[in-house]
Write a protein that holds these residues in place. Sequence first.
Motif, mmCIF file in Angstrom:
data_model
loop_
_atom_site.group_PDB
_atom_site.id
_atom_site.type_symbol
_atom_site.label_atom_id
_atom_site.label_comp_id
_atom_site.label_asym_id
_atom_site.label_seq_id
_atom_site.Cartn_x
_atom_site.Cartn_y
_atom_site.Cartn_z
ATOM 1 N N GLU A 131 0.833 -1.203 0.000
ATOM 2 C CA GLU A 131 0.000 0.000 0.000
ATOM 3 C C GLU A 131 0.870 1.256 0.000
ATOM 4 O O GLU A 131 0.632 2.193 -0.756
ATOM 5 C CB GLU A 131 -0.924 -0.008 1.220
ATOM 6 C CG GLU A 131 -1.891 1.169 1.254
ATOM 7 C CD GLU A 131 -2.841 1.090 2.438
ATOM 8 O OE1 GLU A 131 -3.451 2.128 2.765
ATOM 9 O OE2 GLU A 131 -2.976 -0.002 3.038
ATOM 10 N N ARG A 132 1.882 1.272 0.843
ATOM 11 C CA ARG A 132 2.774 2.429 0.903
ATOM 12 C C ARG A 132 3.922 2.333 -0.100
ATOM 13 O O ARG A 132 4.695 3.271 -0.248
ATOM 14 C CB ARG A 132 3.356 2.558 2.318
ATOM 15 C CG ARG A 132 2.313 2.859 3.383
ATOM 16 C CD ARG A 132 2.980 3.037 4.730
ATOM 17 N NE ARG A 132 2.008 3.347 5.777
ATOM 18 C CZ ARG A 132 2.318 3.565 7.051
ATOM 19 N NH1 ARG A 132 3.597 3.489 7.430
ATOM 20 N NH2 ARG A 132 1.387 3.840 7.935
ATOM 21 N N LYS A 133 4.048 1.193 -0.729
ATOM 22 C CA LYS A 133 5.120 0.945 -1.701
ATOM 23 C C LYS A 133 6.498 1.096 -1.053
ATOM 24 O O LYS A 133 7.398 1.744 -1.591
ATOM 25 C CB LYS A 133 4.991 1.865 -2.913
ATOM 26 C CG LYS A 133 3.700 1.667 -3.698
ATOM 27 C CD LYS A 133 3.614 2.611 -4.880
ATOM 28 C CE LYS A 133 2.271 2.434 -5.592
ATOM 29 N NZ LYS A 133 2.120 3.376 -6.737
ATOM 30 N N THR A 134 6.653 0.482 0.103
ATOM 31 C CA THR A 134 7.942 0.500 0.795
ATOM 32 C C THR A 134 8.421 -0.929 1.029
ATOM 33 O O THR A 134 7.620 -1.873 1.068
ATOM 34 C CB THR A 134 7.864 1.233 2.140
ATOM 35 O OG1 THR A 134 6.918 0.556 2.990
ATOM 36 C CG2 THR A 134 7.446 2.680 1.946
ATOM 37 N N ALA B 286 22.276 -1.546 9.502
ATOM 38 C CA ALA B 286 21.797 -2.922 9.635
ATOM 39 C C ALA B 286 20.547 -3.165 8.816
ATOM 40 O O ALA B 286 20.389 -4.220 8.194
ATOM 41 C CB ALA B 286 21.523 -3.241 11.099
ATOM 42 N N GLU B 287 19.628 -2.182 8.832
ATOM 43 C CA GLU B 287 18.373 -2.310 8.086
ATOM 44 C C GLU B 287 18.061 -0.990 7.390
ATOM 45 O O GLU B 287 18.407 0.088 7.893
ATOM 46 C CB GLU B 287 17.222 -2.694 9.015
ATOM 47 C CG GLU B 287 17.344 -4.079 9.630
ATOM 48 C CD GLU B 287 16.182 -4.398 10.581
ATOM 49 O OE1 GLU B 287 15.185 -3.643 10.574
ATOM 50 O OE2 GLU B 287 16.285 -5.398 11.313
ATOM 51 N N VAL B 288 17.409 -1.087 6.237
ATOM 52 C CA VAL B 288 17.041 0.090 5.462
ATOM 53 C C VAL B 288 15.610 -0.079 4.970
ATOM 54 O O VAL B 288 15.231 -1.146 4.486
ATOM 55 C CB VAL B 288 17.978 0.281 4.248
ATOM 56 C CG1 VAL B 288 17.583 1.520 3.454
ATOM 57 C CG2 VAL B 288 19.426 0.375 4.685
ATOM 58 N N THR B 289 14.815 0.985 5.110
ATOM 59 C CA THR B 289 13.474 1.011 4.517
ATOM 60 C C THR B 289 13.520 1.947 3.319
ATOM 61 O O THR B 289 13.944 3.103 3.433
ATOM 62 C CB THR B 289 12.419 1.487 5.520
ATOM 63 O OG1 THR B 289 12.422 0.604 6.644
ATOM 64 C CG2 THR B 289 11.033 1.496 4.890
ATOM 65 N N LEU B 290 13.092 1.430 2.168
ATOM 66 C CA LEU B 290 13.198 2.164 0.908
ATOM 67 C C LEU B 290 11.829 2.452 0.318
ATOM 68 O O LEU B 290 10.926 1.604 0.369
ATOM 69 C CB LEU B 290 14.012 1.351 -0.112
ATOM 70 C CG LEU B 290 15.459 1.051 0.265
ATOM 71 C CD1 LEU B 290 15.954 -0.172 -0.499
ATOM 72 C CD2 LEU B 290 16.337 2.249 -0.042
ATOM 73 N N GLN B 291 11.693 3.655 -0.238
ATOM 74 C CA GLN B 291 10.486 3.995 -0.980
ATOM 75 C C GLN B 291 10.613 3.432 -2.384
ATOM 76 O O GLN B 291 11.570 3.732 -3.097
ATOM 77 C CB GLN B 291 10.304 5.511 -1.054
ATOM 78 C CG GLN B 291 9.026 5.952 -1.727
ATOM 79 C CD GLN B 291 7.792 5.528 -0.946
ATOM 80 O OE1 GLN B 291 7.645 5.865 0.232
ATOM 81 N NE2 GLN B 291 6.905 4.766 -1.589
ATOM 82 N N CYS B 292 9.672 2.616 -2.780
ATOM 83 C CA CYS B 292 9.712 1.980 -4.092
ATOM 84 C C CYS B 292 8.694 2.614 -5.038
ATOM 85 O O CYS B 292 7.951 3.525 -4.658
ATOM 86 C CB CYS B 292 9.443 0.478 -3.965
ATOM 87 S SG CYS B 292 10.654 -0.386 -2.943
ATOM 88 N N LYS C 226 9.708 -8.049 -6.981
ATOM 89 C CA LYS C 226 8.986 -7.906 -8.250
ATOM 90 C C LYS C 226 7.652 -8.648 -8.236
ATOM 91 O O LYS C 226 6.713 -8.258 -8.922
ATOM 92 C CB LYS C 226 9.849 -8.362 -9.424
ATOM 93 C CG LYS C 226 10.225 -9.827 -9.450
ATOM 94 C CD LYS C 226 11.152 -10.084 -10.635
ATOM 95 C CE LYS C 226 11.584 -11.537 -10.703
ATOM 96 N NZ LYS C 226 12.529 -11.760 -11.829
ATOM 97 N N GLU C 227 7.570 -9.714 -7.431
ATOM 98 C CA GLU C 227 6.291 -10.421 -7.333
ATOM 99 C C GLU C 227 5.220 -9.559 -6.668
ATOM 100 O O GLU C 227 4.028 -9.829 -6.794
ATOM 101 C CB GLU C 227 6.469 -11.720 -6.553
ATOM 102 C CG GLU C 227 6.858 -11.513 -5.090
ATOM 103 C CD GLU C 227 7.126 -12.824 -4.384
ATOM 104 O OE1 GLU C 227 6.384 -13.119 -3.413
ATOM 105 O OE2 GLU C 227 8.054 -13.545 -4.796
ATOM 106 N N HIS C 228 5.645 -8.504 -5.970
ATOM 107 C CA HIS C 228 4.705 -7.559 -5.371
ATOM 108 C C HIS C 228 4.417 -6.382 -6.311
ATOM 109 O O HIS C 228 3.707 -5.450 -5.922
ATOM 110 C CB HIS C 228 5.272 -7.023 -4.052
ATOM 111 C CG HIS C 228 5.544 -8.093 -3.035
ATOM 112 N ND1 HIS C 228 4.559 -8.690 -2.277
ATOM 113 C CD2 HIS C 228 6.720 -8.683 -2.660
ATOM 114 C CE1 HIS C 228 5.104 -9.593 -1.470
ATOM 115 N NE2 HIS C 228 6.415 -9.606 -1.680
ATOM 116 N N GLY C 229 4.971 -6.434 -7.504
ATOM 117 C CA GLY C 229 4.740 -5.371 -8.471
ATOM 118 C C GLY C 229 5.524 -4.109 -8.189
ATOM 119 O O GLY C 229 5.163 -3.026 -8.666
ATOM 120 N N LEU C 230 6.603 -4.213 -7.403
ATOM 121 C CA LEU C 230 7.387 -3.040 -7.012
ATOM 122 C C LEU C 230 8.822 -3.151 -7.525
ATOM 123 O O LEU C 230 9.321 -4.243 -7.808
ATOM 124 C CB LEU C 230 7.411 -2.900 -5.482
ATOM 125 C CG LEU C 230 6.063 -2.727 -4.780
ATOM 126 C CD1 LEU C 230 6.252 -2.711 -3.268
ATOM 127 C CD2 LEU C 230 5.362 -1.458 -5.244
#
Length: 595
Positions: free
Chosen positions: A171-174, A268-274, A191-195
């Motif tokens: 929903e947020r494309k992250t 250690a972890e990264v959240t990315l806007q897709c 890619k299976e999530h369309g992102l």
Amino acid sequence: MLASLSLRRSLHSLRPRHRHLIVLSSSSAVPRAFCSDAAAAGTATTSSSSSEVRKYLGYTALVLFCGAATYYSFPFSDNAKHKKAQLFRYAPLPEDLHTVSNWSGTHEVQTRVFHQPESLAQLEEVVREADAKRARIRPVGSGLSPNGIGLSRAGMVNLALMDRVLEVDKERKTVRVEAGIRVQQLVDGIKEHGLTLQNFASIREQQIGGIVQVGAHGTGARLPPIDEQVTSMKLVTPAKGTIEVSKEKDPELFYLARCGLGALGVVAEVTLQCVDRQELVEHTTVSTMQEIKKNHKKLLSENKHVKYLYIPYTDTVVVVTCNPVSKWKSPPKFKPKYTVDEALQHVRQLYQESLQKYRPEVKSSNDDEPDINELSFTELRDKLLALDPLNKDHVIKVNQAEADFWKKSEGYRVGWSDEILGFDCGGQQWVSETCFPAGTLSKPSMKDLEYIEELKRLIEKEDIPAPAPIEQRWTARSKSPMSLASSPAEDDIFSWVGVIMYLPTSDARQRKEITEEFFHYRRLTQERLWDRYSAYEHWAKIEVPKDNEELAALQARLRKRFPVDAYNKARRELDPNKILCNNKLEKLFPPSESP
């Protein structure tokens, strides 16, 4: 620059077959000819005690000389690594000593400390123990940076085993990932999530933590560098443990740490806007500088992705644009004029002619020579340049063959963005890439094209054997203060220009000569262009000068562009013992006199 980190354990099985040196001390050990001479002399005259002393001192010196000569000429295996600091003693490298190099082999270190944690808990333990011992563990990714920015002889930590996709929010494309995941692995995983990711660098082998920390970029005047895709990060810091930063949570540190060069904590972890996964149409055309000047503003504003490839000593400019496939019309139907074999024909012919000129002893049927019909263009270029890489006339012929190849390769290509936006950069190489402001999207300054024109004139005037291509790309601004494209103005655009020299040979002497010529090339561009265009070198390409005056000038220059004091302050707070540092960062960002 396709490759991965080179990590080799010293082979402890490669030991010499003889572990003992036999020192001959009795008179019978003296060569027969010398014994005969001594006996003859004894029958003729009575030797004095002083002559006897000199004689045996001579024998002793001879034995020592022979022993030393035997040791230093012993036929060790070619890949045996040994130390000769202690005479008459073979000292193999410790079994736990690793040799770690970057992809191009331009920087290499040996270390006993190379951590590869498999979880956040293990990473936290590694950082905690290193800080307690004040032992350095510099974060290193895939080792693709030409300047080896992640290398440290004291010790390193690599997150290649922390490479999972942790969470996808459609929903947020992250997407939230462990920082050791490689770009291609991430793209395949979502890619299976369309992102997919908003933009890409030329290759897909970087770890996400590394590509973000050095301020890497793709191309597109509306698209920012890759650090702008980061919405939150989890850092494991020596002083404060594991912390999470985002636009909402500690925004000042967040923006500073997005392009933190690995010194503000181990990412250690990264959240990315897709973005939604999409197909692109790539259009490759060949133009000239005169035509580019007329169409430059239009090319930047009307194409999602655009880059120029300049061929030195020619007027050829390869223009590559990429745009999403239209929902209302199908991709253009285009039948290329030439096949791939026809496009490569001139390059293959030049290689055969050059091979006969430089290596006439090599026959076309030689089993050691690969079938040139099986080689790609970049492989052929490497083999051509390897024949005489610093001969300007030879390099010009190779560049002209490349120009011909691109003219016969014009056309369209359709594919997913992660397939289309890649670029075959060729083999091992030295690269210097600069970034400088180029106006705004609505009003480009044209300084980007002026820079190229001056650079090409410089190459020709100084007879630099500059191979192709000179690559030029663009990005929007970044809000990360340590990014080379940082700017408070939303509409600002930046141009990135890379110059290159390939290392197409394993011959140490030839690689040294190419390296020296490259740094001469780089120094000329620095002296003639950088200050005039406010150009700064990419963090993954910047090299630390050996000359103290040059180093001081570089440090002062970096202070003009980047918030070095704020960066150093954050380093002191998060890593007071500098366990995440290395010599390169210490040289680039020395503490100010008043902390």
